[in-house]
Design an enzyme around this catalytic site. Structure first.
Site, PDB file in Angstrom:
ATOM      1  N   HIS A  34       0.887  -1.248  -0.092  1.00 45.68           N
ATOM      2  CA  HIS A  34       0.108   0.200   0.094  1.00 45.68           C
ATOM      3  C   HIS A  34       0.876   1.341   0.129  1.00 45.68           C
ATOM      4  CE1 HIS A  34      -2.725  -2.876   2.200  1.00 45.68           C
ATOM      5  NE2 HIS A  34      -3.598  -2.411   1.251  1.00 45.68           N
ATOM      6  N   LYS A 145      -1.379  -7.186  -7.744  1.00 46.00           N
ATOM      7  CA  LYS A 145      -1.901  -8.390  -7.160  1.00 46.00           C
ATOM      8  C   LYS A 145      -3.190  -8.759  -7.207  1.00 46.00           C
ATOM      9  CE  LYS A 145      -3.135 -10.169  -3.530  1.00 46.00           C
ATOM     10  NZ  LYS A 145      -3.727 -10.075  -2.094  1.00 46.00           N
ATOM     11  N   ASP A 146      -4.093  -7.868  -7.181  1.00 45.47           N
ATOM     12  CA  ASP A 146      -5.501  -8.054  -7.446  1.00 45.47           C
ATOM     13  C   ASP A 146      -5.724  -7.881  -8.878  1.00 45.47           C
ATOM     14  OD1 ASP A 146      -6.332  -8.683  -4.746  1.00 45.47           O
ATOM     15  OD2 ASP A 146      -5.834  -6.862  -4.268  1.00 45.47           O
ATOM     16  N   GLN A 149      -9.370  -7.356 -10.056  1.00 42.63           N
ATOM     17  CA  GLN A 149      -9.999  -6.115  -9.482  1.00 42.63           C
ATOM     18  C   GLN A 149      -9.527  -5.005 -10.615  1.00 42.63           C
ATOM     19  OE1 GLN A 149     -10.273  -5.045  -5.348  1.00 42.63           O
ATOM     20  NE2 GLN A 149      -8.366  -3.998  -5.879  1.00 42.63           N
ATOM     21  N   SER A 181      -0.041  -9.141   1.257  1.00 44.35           N
ATOM     22  CA  SER A 181      -1.355  -8.942   1.635  1.00 44.35           C
ATOM     23  C   SER A 181      -1.796  -8.930   3.114  1.00 44.35           C
ATOM     24  CB  SER A 181      -2.281 -10.254   1.035  1.00 44.35           C
ATOM     25  OG  SER A 181      -3.429 -10.242   1.428  1.00 44.35           O
ATOM     26  N   ARG A 183      -4.433 -10.290   4.282  1.00 44.94           N
ATOM     27  CA  ARG A 183      -4.552 -11.611   4.493  1.00 44.94           C
ATOM     28  C   ARG A 183      -3.760 -12.524   5.130  1.00 44.94           C
ATOM     29  NH1 ARG A 183      -9.376 -10.741   0.661  1.00 44.94           N
ATOM     30  NH2 ARG A 183     -11.136 -10.559   1.784  1.00 44.94           N
TER      31      ARG A 183
END
Lengths: 276, 276
Positions: A34, A145-146, A149, A181, A183
């Site tokens: 980020h 990464k996404d 999306q 991530s 997650r």
């Protein structure tokens, strides 16, 4: 750095800004990935805006909305050196009672993540559309990464004629190759040890292509072998598609996206590279 | 007055405007009702923008998309004294091949016009969302004649946090009371003669309320009688709802919308007033 919690206040603030605005939408629990987006947003624009909002409408009923990691104080401390405005609304601010407008991009949302997580991308396009209307960015930054999306948001921005540029930034990885991530925090130490197997299989695909292999069947077989050697890993899908349309391909081209979801226990990890 | 036909050129033009922009979206074949909106847009803002686009996605398969009246030259001549920019895109410019993003406001689009014209409001919210993203208006102007459209667009703007104000302007009427509409041109002279019956019935409702009547059943009965005296008129619905939520009401309040659709041959006329 100013933290704004209401749409109304953000609109008022935005009306007084004529400079270039770089925007990074996030669900918080920030990591270096980020921060790299925020740094780029700040470099390429006059003003940087980050939103922190765990969007309930993109989680399925059996997914991890309630347990998704949150730490606003830590997030704000990480953003402080690089950020002009943080938009951090409540759930009720974004979805007040009676809320009922939905933005849906079809054609590329029924495959891959969309096939396994029905409704997920409808939640994503709706909240990103709202955030774009609130922040009115010149450029908006997303991580590769996404991958799906990114493709879906690019398509929404193009179809709805939104006056902004979507900038896609490389996936940041831990030293052992695991894609960063929020997650990842779900992983037990044992799972964490096995998790780099996703990137290892992607690197293998890249090497095979560089050595002349074009057959998706052959490459997928090698990748599957690598991942299956890790006993805690369960493959959901390994998919070869066009990077923009997300249509399946059988022979590797310059724009082929290899994307995958692999479960470690209840935790789904996703990763991808563009081959060629 | 400058006519712009592409989204790209409008975005570029818009990026250089920091003044207040008043916007009137239309489907062309303009009448005095449209012009009154444009005049108000010009008065309340620095710059006035009008779009002319017969939006295919808001017409049903058996509706009048192909025969909808068009006259660009006449429209431009009418706009010239009051308009700074006209946005007049082609169908392909707005919906290029592969287009597949849809904006849908639910809850208030399933009743009234939405019940009879399934998919209509999905087309309306999608195209208006696109036009708002292209024009980026400070204020957007709509006529009260399309009462449900007004309610739906207000809800979309609120739900999606669009940074603009929706301004609703009174219905303009011919001297005999018929609400101005591009579709009035479909009426034969005989139908045209009977068409003011819609407004007559609405005036009757207003009078009854002023005289103390509150029962929707009683008012609807009188209105039905008035319209049925006109042999060419066939009532589709006469509906009493809350003006904002469009939920049905049985006793008249300050915010009660009386709306109706009446067919003359194949031509549907709609009209409405807010009672009280």
């Amino acid at each position: 750095m100013k933290v704004i919690e209401t749409i109304n206040e953000f609109h008022k603030t935005r009306n007084n800004i004529t400079n270039k605005v770089g925007f990074v939408p996030t669900m918080g629990y920030l990591h270096e990935g980020h921060i790299s987006l925020v740094k780029q947003a700040r470099t390429e624009n006059d003003i940087s805006v980050v939103s922190i909002f765990v969007n309930p409408t993109q989680f399925g009923p059996n997914e991890d909305f309630k347990t998704y990691p949150r730490n606003m104080q830590r997030d704000l401390a990480m953003l402080e050196p690089f950020t002009d405005y943080v938009f951090a609304p409540s759930d009720k601010e974004m979805y007040p009672e009676g809320y009922n407008t939905w933005v849906e991009t079809r054609g590329i949302t029924e495959v891959l993540e969309g096939a396994i997580r029905p409704g997920h991308f409808k939640g994503v396009t709706t909240v990103v559309n709202k955030l774009f209307n609130i922040v009115q960015p010149t450029k908006a930054y997303f991580g590769q990464k996404d991958a799906q999306q990114v493709a879906v948001i690019k398509k929404m921005v193009k179809d709805l004629d939104m006056n902004l540029e979507v900038v896609v930034c490389p996936t940041l990885r831990e030293p052992d190759g695991l894609a960063m991530s929020s997650r990842n925090t779900y992983l037990t130490p044992e799972m964490r040890k096995g998790a780099p197997v996703l990137y290892k299989s992607l690197q293998k695909a890249q090497t095979m292509v560089e050595e002349g292999e074009q057959s998706v069947t052959a490459i997928r077989r090698e990748m599957t072998d690598i991942i299956n050697k890790e006993p805690l890993a369960n493959i959901e899908y390994i998919s070869f598609t066009d990077n923009e349309t997300l249509k399946e391909v059988y022979h590797v081209k310059q724009t082929t996206l290899v994307s995958m979801a692999v479960k470690f226990g209840k935790t789904r990890l996703i990763d991808n590279i563009v081959l060629g």
